[in-house]
Enzyme design. Sequence first.
Site, PDB file in Angstrom:
ATOM      1  N   ARG A  47       0.851  -1.196   0.000  1.00  0.00           N
ATOM      2  CA  ARG A  47       0.000   0.000   0.000  1.00  0.00           C
ATOM      3  C   ARG A  47       0.888   1.248   0.000  1.00  0.00           C
ATOM      4  NH1 ARG A  47       1.725   1.873   4.062  1.00  0.00           N
ATOM      5  NH2 ARG A  47       0.557   3.796   3.718  1.00  0.00           N
ATOM      6  N   GLY A  48       0.211   2.409  -0.112  1.00  0.00           N
ATOM      7  CA  GLY A  48       0.956   3.666  -0.207  1.00  0.00           C
ATOM      8  C   GLY A  48       1.207   3.959  -1.680  1.00  0.00           C
ATOM      9  N   ALA A  49       0.996   5.211  -2.069  1.00  0.00           N
ATOM     10  CA  ALA A  49       0.966   5.531  -3.503  1.00  0.00           C
ATOM     11  C   ALA A  49       2.225   5.110  -4.275  1.00  0.00           C
ATOM     12  CB  ALA A  49       0.676   7.028  -3.678  1.00  0.00           C
ATOM     13  N   ARG A  85      -7.170  -0.818  -7.165  1.00  0.00           N
ATOM     14  CA  ARG A  85      -7.663   0.248  -6.282  1.00  0.00           C
ATOM     15  C   ARG A  85      -7.773   1.521  -7.132  1.00  0.00           C
ATOM     16  NH1 ARG A  85      -4.446   1.026  -0.836  1.00  0.00           N
ATOM     17  NH2 ARG A  85      -6.403   1.957  -0.131  1.00  0.00           N
ATOM     18  N   ASP A 229      -2.085  10.669  -2.306  1.00  0.00           N
ATOM     19  CA  ASP A 229      -2.360   9.586  -3.251  1.00  0.00           C
ATOM     20  C   ASP A 229      -2.580  10.114  -4.653  1.00  0.00           C
ATOM     21  OD1 ASP A 229      -3.319   8.560  -0.429  1.00  0.00           O
ATOM     22  OD2 ASP A 229      -2.713   6.868  -1.692  1.00  0.00           O
ATOM     23  N   ASN A 239      -5.771  12.348  -0.163  1.00  0.00           N
ATOM     24  CA  ASN A 239      -4.908  11.545   0.723  1.00  0.00           C
ATOM     25  C   ASN A 239      -5.789  10.809   1.728  1.00  0.00           C
ATOM     26  OD1 ASN A 239      -2.227  10.727   1.551  1.00  0.00           O
ATOM     27  ND2 ASN A 239      -2.526  11.960   3.381  1.00  0.00           N
ATOM     28  N   LYS A 240      -5.156  10.013   2.559  1.00  0.00           N
ATOM     29  CA  LYS A 240      -5.868   9.189   3.548  1.00  0.00           C
ATOM     30  C   LYS A 240      -6.912   9.988   4.306  1.00  0.00           C
ATOM     31  CE  LYS A 240      -5.549   5.694   4.149  1.00  0.00           C
ATOM     32  NZ  LYS A 240      -6.492   4.752   3.482  1.00  0.00           N
TER      33      LYS A 240
END
Length: 332
Positions: A47-49, A85, A229, A239-240
């Site tokens: 995970r994470g861009a 995603r 992201d 973003n988150k």
Amino acid sequence: VIGVRTIDWVDGAVEIIDQTALPQQTTVLRLSTVDELVAAVQTLAVRGAPALGVAGALGVALAAGQHGQDEERLRHAVHLVETARPTAVNLARGAQRASARLADGPDAVLAEALAVRDEEIASSAAMAALGADLVTDLCGPEPRLLTHCNTGALACVVGGTALGVVAELHRRGGLGGVVASETRPLLQGARLTAWELGQLGIAYRVAVDGAGPFLMARGAVDAVILGADRICANGDVVNKVGTYAHALGAQRAGIPFLVVAPESTVDMSTPSGGAVEIEDRGADEVLAFRGTRTAPPGADAVNPAFDVTPHDLVTAIVTDRRVVRLDRGERL
Ligand code: MRU
């Protein structure tokens, strides 16, 4: 595991650190098929861009090896990777970069995917240096920072985006403290950022997400620093979820709100945050924790995994190539 890459190509397959098992276990998962890679992306094992960009590119390399000349199956496999995603632009972008080489054969696809990986590694170092200089300029010596979600090596390949800046300030001897917000509902802050900070020997405190704006109002935080992201053409930051609340808190407290992300996260073809598909990860993540139901039977939930911070709340965007001072009217 300092020195171990979060995601890499090893002997014909993709290897990742399983982020669902951290911090209790450090496990390496070997992904040999497109289905395994897509499942790892969807469960947030990777995970994470920036890491998703590498996963997208390496996923297409897996597809090219798996499906060879079968054009229809290959196209389907690439589509599965690209759309695993929806929100972080890096995933589709990485997959598209690698798939642009499909006509040249699997070796060319893999070479492109490895270039995506290597570029993300180089980006991390560049962002750390630029970001640390900016934080020092804006906040002076020993800034106390608040960060959200996980933006360290685990979200990239090595290094990190915002957490890379935190680590660089620590390395320079100029960090006054760091608060990691826990990041409901999957706790990327409390599990992953805390784990990484511990590995780096950096003292930290975890706070619940809702505490951030209050800590800022009390003067306990000098700047907010986090990742993205997708950064839209007008400077809106996706973003988150929880990022927007922290931006509002920072504005109210009059402290800098800094976004650190590689150029691969800047998407000039998305005009503004309103155009971005925000992943909804379903009710279970909110109503239960690791399989234990926390809400009463019959409860429903809404679970946007990301939010949009309007550009006018952002002080500056730091990429691997530039610092864009939105607060001074600069544009991407
Ligand atoms: O759902 P996740 O854990 O993939 O979300 C990650 C984030 O929102 C990060 O803050 C973002 O990707 C920046 S990572 C350098």
